[in-house]
Design a protein around this motif. Structure first.
Motif, PDB file in Angstrom:
ATOM      1  N   TYR A 134      -1.740 -44.796  44.608  1.00 47.46           N
ATOM      2  CA  TYR A 134      -1.486 -46.213  44.888  1.00 47.46           C
ATOM      3  C   TYR A 134      -0.461 -46.782  43.906  1.00 47.46           C
ATOM      4  O   TYR A 134       0.444 -47.534  44.291  1.00 47.46           O
ATOM      5  N   LYS A 135      -0.597 -46.401  42.662  1.00 52.22           N
ATOM      6  CA  LYS A 135       0.315 -46.909  41.641  1.00 52.22           C
ATOM      7  C   LYS A 135       1.736 -46.434  41.924  1.00 52.22           C
ATOM      8  O   LYS A 135       2.705 -47.194  41.768  1.00 52.22           O
ATOM      9  N   GLU A 136       1.885 -45.173  42.358  1.00 48.80           N
ATOM     10  CA  GLU A 136       3.216 -44.648  42.679  1.00 48.80           C
ATOM     11  C   GLU A 136       3.836 -45.407  43.844  1.00 48.80           C
ATOM     12  O   GLU A 136       5.037 -45.704  43.839  1.00 48.80           O
ATOM     13  N   ILE A 137       3.002 -45.716  44.859  1.00 46.00           N
ATOM     14  CA  ILE A 137       3.515 -46.490  46.000  1.00 46.00           C
ATOM     15  C   ILE A 137       3.959 -47.869  45.527  1.00 46.00           C
ATOM     16  O   ILE A 137       5.033 -48.363  45.905  1.00 46.00           O
ATOM     17  N   ALA A 138       3.148 -48.501  44.702  1.00 50.73           N
ATOM     18  CA  ALA A 138       3.463 -49.850  44.221  1.00 50.73           C
ATOM     19  C   ALA A 138       4.754 -49.851  43.408  1.00 50.73           C
ATOM     20  O   ALA A 138       5.619 -50.720  43.584  1.00 50.73           O
ATOM     21  N   ILE A 139       4.904 -48.875  42.541  1.00 48.72           N
ATOM     22  CA  ILE A 139       6.106 -48.812  41.693  1.00 48.72           C
ATOM     23  C   ILE A 139       7.340 -48.557  42.549  1.00 48.72           C
ATOM     24  O   ILE A 139       8.395 -49.174  42.342  1.00 48.72           O
ATOM     25  N   SER A 140       7.223 -47.646  43.530  1.00 49.04           N
ATOM     26  CA  SER A 140       8.385 -47.337  44.377  1.00 49.04           C
ATOM     27  C   SER A 140       8.804 -48.547  45.199  1.00 49.04           C
ATOM     28  O   SER A 140      10.003 -48.796  45.379  1.00 49.04           O
ATOM     29  N   GLN A 141       7.845 -49.306  45.668  1.00 50.44           N
ATOM     30  CA  GLN A 141       8.194 -50.478  46.457  1.00 50.44           C
ATOM     31  C   GLN A 141       8.725 -51.601  45.577  1.00 50.44           C
ATOM     32  O   GLN A 141       9.581 -52.380  46.003  1.00 50.44           O
ATOM     33  N   LEU A 142       8.244 -51.677  44.356  1.00 52.35           N
ATOM     34  CA  LEU A 142       8.764 -52.666  43.417  1.00 52.35           C
ATOM     35  C   LEU A 142      10.218 -52.371  43.104  1.00 52.35           C
ATOM     36  O   LEU A 142      11.064 -53.254  43.051  1.00 52.35           O
ATOM     37  N   ASP A 143      10.524 -51.106  42.980  1.00 52.95           N
ATOM     38  CA  ASP A 143      11.903 -50.706  42.712  1.00 52.95           C
ATOM     39  C   ASP A 143      12.824 -51.062  43.868  1.00 52.95           C
ATOM     40  O   ASP A 143      14.007 -51.340  43.671  1.00 52.95           O
ATOM     41  N   LEU A 144      12.243 -51.036  45.112  1.00 57.85           N
ATOM     42  CA  LEU A 144      13.034 -51.367  46.289  1.00 57.85           C
ATOM     43  C   LEU A 144      13.118 -52.868  46.513  1.00 57.85           C
ATOM     44  O   LEU A 144      13.752 -53.326  47.453  1.00 57.85           O
ATOM     45  N   GLY A 145      12.433 -53.621  45.670  1.00 58.14           N
ATOM     46  CA  GLY A 145      12.488 -55.086  45.765  1.00 58.14           C
ATOM     47  C   GLY A 145      11.638 -55.641  46.862  1.00 58.14           C
ATOM     48  O   GLY A 145      11.917 -56.701  47.382  1.00 58.14           O
ATOM     49  N   GLU A 202       8.610 -56.736  46.577  1.00 56.80           N
ATOM     50  CA  GLU A 202       7.786 -57.840  46.104  1.00 56.80           C
ATOM     51  C   GLU A 202       8.659 -58.738  45.237  1.00 56.80           C
ATOM     52  O   GLU A 202       9.521 -58.274  44.477  1.00 56.80           O
ATOM     53  N   GLU A 203       8.430 -59.977  45.378  1.00 53.84           N
ATOM     54  CA  GLU A 203       9.303 -60.920  44.702  1.00 53.84           C
ATOM     55  C   GLU A 203       9.019 -60.987  43.210  1.00 53.84           C
ATOM     56  O   GLU A 203       9.919 -61.210  42.406  1.00 53.84           O
ATOM     57  N   LYS A 204       7.787 -60.758  42.805  1.00 48.51           N
ATOM     58  CA  LYS A 204       7.445 -60.896  41.394  1.00 48.51           C
ATOM     59  C   LYS A 204       6.711 -59.653  40.933  1.00 48.51           C
ATOM     60  O   LYS A 204       5.701 -59.268  41.501  1.00 48.51           O
ATOM     61  N   SER A 205       7.220 -59.049  39.904  1.00 54.36           N
ATOM     62  CA  SER A 205       6.568 -57.849  39.398  1.00 54.36           C
ATOM     63  C   SER A 205       5.215 -58.176  38.793  1.00 54.36           C
ATOM     64  O   SER A 205       4.347 -57.326  38.718  1.00 54.36           O
ATOM     65  N   GLU A 206       5.003 -59.427  38.425  1.00 59.48           N
ATOM     66  CA  GLU A 206       3.726 -59.810  37.841  1.00 59.48           C
ATOM     67  C   GLU A 206       2.585 -59.655  38.851  1.00 59.48           C
ATOM     68  O   GLU A 206       1.437 -59.502  38.463  1.00 59.48           O
ATOM     69  N   GLU A 207       2.899 -59.699  40.157  1.00 61.40           N
ATOM     70  CA  GLU A 207       1.867 -59.581  41.170  1.00 61.40           C
ATOM     71  C   GLU A 207       1.259 -58.191  41.188  1.00 61.40           C
ATOM     72  O   GLU A 207       0.246 -57.936  41.791  1.00 61.40           O
ATOM     73  N   ILE A 208       1.925 -57.255  40.526  1.00 58.88           N
ATOM     74  CA  ILE A 208       1.418 -55.892  40.499  1.00 58.88           C
ATOM     75  C   ILE A 208       0.922 -55.582  39.106  1.00 58.88           C
ATOM     76  O   ILE A 208       0.935 -54.515  38.637  1.00 58.88           O
TER      77      ILE A 208
END
Length: 575
Positions: free
Chosen positions: A556-567, A569-575
């Motif tokens: 799950y963490k890998e998915i979240a990080i990869s999607q954060l890198d792709l932009g 989510e608007e705020k990284s704080e949400e993760i």
């Protein structure tokens, strides 16, 4: 049957009356006898024609009912098919069987009813009349019949193997045409028009060559049969003239005998046509039988009465109860004819008002879980419960009443927006119910912009709508259905983040009593769920809230990080 016998009797009586007119009227110069017998012939001809028309009417009526019953039978059977059965035949083949094959059977039924009894009766009756007239001339007819049987046998043997091949190639043609039409944009985008034209051309050429072979065989047969008939007629005149000279045959009996000969040969020509049509109809019937005899892998064991009582008990027990609306217990699943498991030891539950999300990589088994709930497939092992009842103990109809499903690909039908929204609804929905569902699905604005609002007509598949509009109407349709379980299978993919967020919030606020199972690919679309299941290779490798999984689940963490890198989510704080 009475009309058939009347027609045959009339046809057999005419040659004898013709001989009477010649021998007792023309040769005897008896004008009164000619008028009298001629009037009788006209009456018999009229009655025979009326009988033929009546027989044709009944044959057409029966064949139309046979075709209608077969079409209804196939359609009803296909509606019970799951994904496995649909994949076994394919949509193009089912369309061909429902149209072309049934049309073939209908045409054969008409001809069979009109000729199957008439031709043998006529042929045998005419042959007996001919032999009764003169045994010597009767042998001429018998020789011609032997020649006709030989021709029919050769044609039959050479063409019968081609009929089934023709239908299979027609299936393939329909498949290629369907793929070309549905994938038109892809074909153009990848500039493969020429490749598709060659692909279609190869199959079309094969279809043409086989049809050409059959047509040539049929077109060769008929001239040969008529040639035999003409030779037989000449033989009758030649042999008959000798009998007339010897005094053993009257002059009028020669044209009568020629007519009997024609009736005998034409009867066998009609039978030949039936013999040509029957093999093709048998191939078509075999193909239709394959559909009608197909056993679905999902068994619906409950009777209507039992399932009605069970459904009422389920609904009563579910109201105000804290028991799970949906529960998986140690479920394993393998697709038919597949070697490996699609799902392994899946266990989770959803209570009314709770939202559970599933996330995982492509092929991890997310949609497989969704497909098991309405019993498109059955688990290989383990059990699934809806409101505490094993779904195998519920009828399919009542089970699916408890479920609203929005699949990955939106399926809309030609008709009005209202008709699409109320599809399959048992009770009439009020305007407020429809508007509530449209607002929750973020579809109210674009529906109201159309000239006739909810009464506006959309084309098949919703091709005149955008991808996002189709998805929102599909979601509104699911919300409008009064079901306790809502299944959302990655159906927000065509929506922007803002619409996605508003839609999920509206569902949660307006449909609090529903148990929601949400399949998603984007973290932003599932992070607010009460529980998130993480799938990998068909197994649950993580379960918890968004914040819990970030700490405890590597996948799950890998998915979240990869999607954060792709932009995403608007705020990284949400993760």
């Amino acid at each position: 049957m009475i009309f058939l016998i009347g027609r045959v009797a009339g046809e057999l009586a005419l040659p004898a009356l013709m001989a009477d007119i010649i021998d007792n009227g023309i040769l005897e110069e008896n004008i009164g006898y000619i008028y009298k017998t001629g009037a009788v012939m006209i009456i018999i001809t009229a009655l025979a024609s009326l009988s033929a028309v009546t027989c044709g009417f009944f044959a057409a009526k029966v064949s139309a009912y046979v075709a209608a019953d077969l079409r209804e039978g196939i359609f009803t059977k296909v509606t019970s098919f799951g994904p496995y059965e649909m994949g076994s035949f394919g949509a193009p083949s089912l369309i061909t069987r429902t149209t072309g094959d049934i049309q073939q059977i209908q045409q054969t039924t008409v001809m069979f009813m009109r000729m199957a009894a008439f031709a043998p009766l006529m042929g045998v009756g005419a042959l007996l009349q001919a032999i009764r007239t003169n045994v010597g001339l009767g042998s001429v007819i018998l020789l011609s019949l032997i020649a006709i049987f030989g021709v029919i046998a050769v044609i039959f043997v050479t063409t019968i193997s081609k009929f089934e091949r023709v239908q299979k190639i027609l299936d393939k043609l329909n498949l290629i045409i369907g793929e070309r039409l549905s994938g038109n944009q892809v074909v153009r985008a990848f500039r493969t028009e020429k490749r598709e034209e060659k692909r279609f051309g190869r199959v079309n050429d094969e279809y043409r060559s086989i049809n050409l072979f059959i047509s040539r065989a049929m077109s060769t047969m008929m001239p040969i049969l008529f040639f035999i008939m003409e030779v037989t007629t000449l033989a009758v005149v030649w042999v008959g003239s000798k009998f007339v000279i010897s005094g053993s045959l009257k002059v009028g009996q020669i044209p009568a005998f020629i007519q009997y000969t024609t009736l005998v040969i034409m009867s066998f020509v009609f039978l030949t046509v039936i013999f040509i049509l029957v093999p093709r109809a048998m191939v078509s019937m075999k193909r239709i039988g394959q559909v009608l005899e197909t056993e679905t892998i999902i068994e619906d064991n409950s009777s209507d009465a039992e399932s009605r009582d069970l459904s009422e008990a389920i609904q009563a027990s579910g109201r105000g109860s804290n028991k799970p609306a949906l529960e998986f217990r140690a479920v394993d699943f393998t697709y038919p004819k597949a070697s490996g498991k699609a799902l392994s030891n899946i266990s989770f539950s959803i209570k009314p008002g709770e939202t559970v999300a599933i996330i995982g990589s492509t092929g991890s088994g997310k949609t497989s879980i969704i497909n098991l709930i309405p019993r498109f497939y059955d688990p290989s092992s383990g059990d699934i419960f809806v409101n505490g009842t094993n779904i195998k103990e519920m009828s399919l109809y009542k089970l699916r009443e408890e479920i609203s499903l929005v699949p990955q690909s939106s399926s809309l039908f030609s008709g009005s927006i209202r008709e699409n929204l109320t599809l399959g609804q048992k009770d009439k929905k009020s305007e407020s119910d429809i508007n509530k569902a449209l607002r929750a699905a973020m579809a109210k604005d674009f529906v109201d912009e159309r000239e006739n609002k909810a009464e506006s007509t959309i084309s098949q598949g919703g091709s005149d709508l955008s991808g996002g509009q189709r998805q929102r109407l599909s979601i509104a349709r699911a919300l409008l259905k009064n079901s306790r379980i809502l299944l959302l299978d990655d159906c927000f993919s065509a929506l922007d983040f803002n619409t996605d967020k508003k839609l999920r919030h509206a569902i949660k606020e307006n449909y609090r009593d529903k148990a929601v199972l949400l399949v998603g690919q984007r973290i932003s679309g599932i992070m607010d769920a009460d529980k998130i299941l993480v799938l990998e290779e068909g197994k649950i490798v993580g379960s918890g809230t968004h914040s819990e999984l970030l700490e405890s689940c590597r996948v799950y963490k890998e998915i979240a990080i990869s999607q954060l890198d792709l932009g995403e989510e608007e705020k990284s704080e949400e993760i």
